[in-house]
Design a protein around this motif. Structure first.
Motif, PDB file in Angstrom:
ATOM      1  N   PHE A 465      22.629   1.842  28.435  1.00 15.90           N
ATOM      2  CA  PHE A 465      21.635   0.773  28.856  1.00 15.90           C
ATOM      3  C   PHE A 465      20.570   0.009  28.010  1.00 15.90           C
ATOM      4  O   PHE A 465      20.675  -1.067  28.163  1.00 15.90           O
ATOM      5  CB  PHE A 465      20.597   1.707  30.021  1.00 15.90           C
ATOM      6  N   LYS A 491      25.186   6.314  40.759  1.00 11.34           N
ATOM      7  CA  LYS A 491      23.675   5.962  40.532  1.00 11.34           C
ATOM      8  C   LYS A 491      23.340   5.167  39.276  1.00 11.34           C
ATOM      9  O   LYS A 491      22.735   4.368  39.033  1.00 11.34           O
ATOM     10  CB  LYS A 491      22.799   7.133  40.689  1.00 11.34           C
ATOM     11  N   GLU A 492      24.166   5.740  38.079  1.00  8.57           N
ATOM     12  CA  GLU A 492      24.093   5.222  36.816  1.00  8.57           C
ATOM     13  C   GLU A 492      24.572   3.669  36.887  1.00  8.57           C
ATOM     14  O   GLU A 492      24.358   2.794  36.227  1.00  8.57           O
ATOM     15  CB  GLU A 492      24.788   6.080  35.768  1.00  8.57           C
ATOM     16  N   ARG A 495      22.517   0.910  37.973  1.00 10.89           N
ATOM     17  CA  ARG A 495      21.467   0.843  37.055  1.00 10.89           C
ATOM     18  C   ARG A 495      21.879  -0.059  35.933  1.00 10.89           C
ATOM     19  O   ARG A 495      21.126  -1.039  35.313  1.00 10.89           O
ATOM     20  CB  ARG A 495      21.090   1.886  36.340  1.00 10.89           C
TER      21      ARG A 495
END
Ligand code: C2E
Ligand code: CA
Length: 603
Positions: A465, A491-492, A495
């Motif tokens: 990220f 979920k990751e 993001r």
């Protein structure tokens, strides 16, 4: 013993019950007698007896209650003492009650902690090597035995490294045993440092050892860790469990040899020793302590016989495999150093709506002096395991950025995609490195696309990220590669600010195979996921007309594969682009897909 004590305690309870009943009867009788006697003229004795009755009764109740409470506390202390005697030194809860009971409680608690310390010391004496503070042969024997049986039970593999120092006798003979001991101590520190410290067992002697040995069943999680021990003299052992492949042991051995070969500074004198290492794998080379130790010992003698300061496997097949990998690694180091054996090939990505190539993917090749052009699958693993990947990856990014500039100079404004490995992305300065390459080459950031396999993305999402955020701000775009074969955490994924999904070859090949129906379902599902994330989709590995039609039908806009063009060297790419784009212009406005141009099939 516990039973007997329990029986005597309940016997005392019965006695107390009889005594209490007797007392109540006696008190009652004397009260009745006193009541009959009490008149205004009653003798003082009768009045006294009448008044004392309830007092006696209350005293009897209090006495019985406190006796019960004392016996309860005593029974807790008895159990605590029994636990301490059997080696369980968990803290004793505070005991309440009369002073004597409290004193007894603290005496038992002190005794337990003394026992704990003494036991730790005893284990330290029995299982720790005094010179190096490492676990000794006896501890090692127990741990290896446990590790072998657990490994066999789980169907996994492990390795034993038998490390023998080269030239240590010379140090002992020339400088004396004290200096020799200091070298051994430093060797143990260096070995500890190169193994993953958090996985090492037996590093904190005493309590940890005591715990590990007394627990005969063994804590399962402990066995899957590494262990370093000193067997005696200049012999050390390293136990590796859960090894993925035998070459893991070779990598650790190489690190050991490197670290031991550095000179030792003993009071200002530089001393050198080496290490010969024998490797036995289990259960392959044996399934009991004796056999495996003997195999590793024999392999160590092979290493000594091969010129020392090297490692050898007990199994000849593994020796051949290790030699092959060693040669590959040396060749790869040379290729990276010389900078004239590595090349990039480029494979176009086709925009199916516009019917023309709108980007290219850079794919690494090693033009090996003897074997010819090698595909990345044959050497990337080795590059990753020997730590060459960051250097290699940086070279690829730089070369691709130069290609962006060259293509633009020829009038092709095509983004170039580069595959990024875990080893590269784990570099703390990865974003800075890319940024400085962009500045150095003058490539436009928006022309650079970085492809990250699912496993790279999921390896350390926070680091990923961080890098992605910095580079996206510059204009670099990101694709998730091999989508559909890994296990992405949605979920990751949510993001991460990605741009594109590249659907893996294996999914595309299902589309017109025996499992076409299943393939179409998987493909549709991936398309739906990509759509809900708002990502573009590229189908990788399109080889047939039928695959192309199906992916188009499901709304996939970009494709890459042999159907359009094989990866090709730089010089062919320019010609291919010219020919293909000219062909499209000539066919327009009807053209909706680019035909595979003849001569583009560069392997
Ligand atoms: P990838 O990123 O999935 O790249 C696509 C692979 O599929 C390439 O193999 C390409 O030649 C092959 N391919 C393309 N079209 C077709 C097709 O129609 N049919 C079939 N069967 N295969 C097709 P390649 O070049 O051998 O690369 C293999 C893998 O090596 C790449 O898979 C990528 O993960 C990795 N790789 C290549 N270059 C680099 C690099 O510079 N750095 C890193 N880290 N990895 C690289
Ligand atoms: Ca790729």
């Amino acid at each position: 013993m516990v039973k007997g004590r329990g029986a005597s305690v309940s016997g005392a309870g019965i006695m107390r019950g009889f005594a209490f009943a007797g007392l109540v009867l006696l008190t009652g009788a004397s009260q009745l007698w006193a009541l009959n006697l009490v008149t205004p003229e009653s003798p003082p004795l009768a009045v006294f007896l009448l008044a004392c009755g309830p007092v006696f009764l209350a005293m009897a109740v209090i006495s019985i209650y406190s006796r019960t409470e004392i016996s309860h506390q005593l029974s807790r202390l008895t159990k605590a003492a029994e636990r301490a005697a059997s080696g369980d030194h968990s803290a004793i809860e505070t005991v309440s009650g009369v002073r004597e009971v409290r004193e007894l409680g603290s005496a038992i608690s002190n005794m337990s902690s003394y026992l704990r310390k003494n036991m730790a010391q005893a284990f330290e004496l029995a299982y720790v090597d005094r010179t190096t503070e490492l676990p000794n042969r006896e501890f090692f024997r127990k741990e290896l035995t446990r590790a072998i049986s657990k490994t066999i039970r789980k169907g996994s593999t492990g390795a034993l490294l038998f490390v023998d120092l080269d030239g240590f006798k010379h140090v002992n003979d020339t400088y004396g045993h004290d200096v020799g001991d200091m070298v051994l101590h430093q060797v143990s520190r260096r070995l500890t440092n190169i193994l993953r410290a958090e996985d090492l067992i037996g590093l904190k002697p005493g309590v940890e050892l005591a715990q590990s040995i007394t627990d005969e069943e063994g804590d399962e999680s402990q066995v899957s860790r590494q262990m370093l021990a000193r067997l005696g003299g200049d012999e050390f052992t390293v136990l590796l469990t859960e090894t993925r492949e035998a070459t893991d042991a070779a990598i650790v051995s190489r690190r050991i040899i490197d670290v031991i070969s550095q000179p030792f500074d003993i009071h200002g004198t530089q001393l050198s020793v080496g290490a010969s290492i024998g490797i036995a794998t289990f259960p392959h080379d044996g399934s009991d302590y004796q056999t495996i130790l003997k195999s590793a010992d024999m392999a160590m003698y092979k290493a000594k016989g091969s010129g020392k300061n090297t490692y050898r496997f007990y199994s000849e097949t593994l020796n051949e495999e290790a030699a092959r990998r060693g040669a590959l690694e040396a060749g790869l180091r040379e290729a990276v150093r010389s900078d004239n054996e590595l090349v990039l090939h480029y494979q176009p990505k086709i925009d199916l709506e516009q019917g023309k190539p709108t980007a290219v993917e850079a794919l690494l090749r090693w033009n090996h002096p003897r074997d010819g052009m090698r595909s990345p699958d044959s050497f990337l693993d080795v590059a990753e395991s020997c730590g060459l990947m960051p250097t290699l990856g940086t070279w690829v990014v730089e070369e691709a950025c130069r290609q962006i500039v060259k293509l633009e100079a020829c009038g092709f404004l095509l983004p170039v995609s580069v595959n990024i490995s875990i080893g590269q992305f784990e570099q703390a300065d990865f974003a800075d490195v890319v940024q400085s390459i962009l500045a150095k080459t003058g490539a436009k950031p928006e022309m650079l696309n970085l492809e990250l396999a699912e496993k790279v993305l999921m390896h350390n999402p926070d680091v990923v990220f961080h890098h992605i955020t910095i580079l996206k701000e510059l204009g670099v775009t990101f694709s998730i590669d091999d989508f559909g074969v890994g296990s992405s955490n949605l979920k990751e994924l949510c993001r991460l600010p990605l741009d594109q999904f590249k659907i893996d070859c294996s999914v595309i090949h299902l589309l017109d195979g025996d499992e076409a129906k299943q393939g179409a379902t998987i493909f549709r599902t991936i398309m739906a996921v990509a759509d809900s994330f708002g990502y573009e989709t590229v189908a990788v590995g399109v080889e047939t007309e039928r695959q192309l039609r199906i992916i188009e039908k499901h709304g996939c806009r970009w494709a890459q594969g042999y159907y359009f063009a094989h990866p090709m060297p730089e010089e062919h790419l320019h010609d291919w682009l010219v020919t293909t784009l000219q062909g499209i212009e000539a066919k327009e406005p009807d053209a909706d897909v680019v035909d595979p141009p003849s001569g583009s099939q560069v392997a």
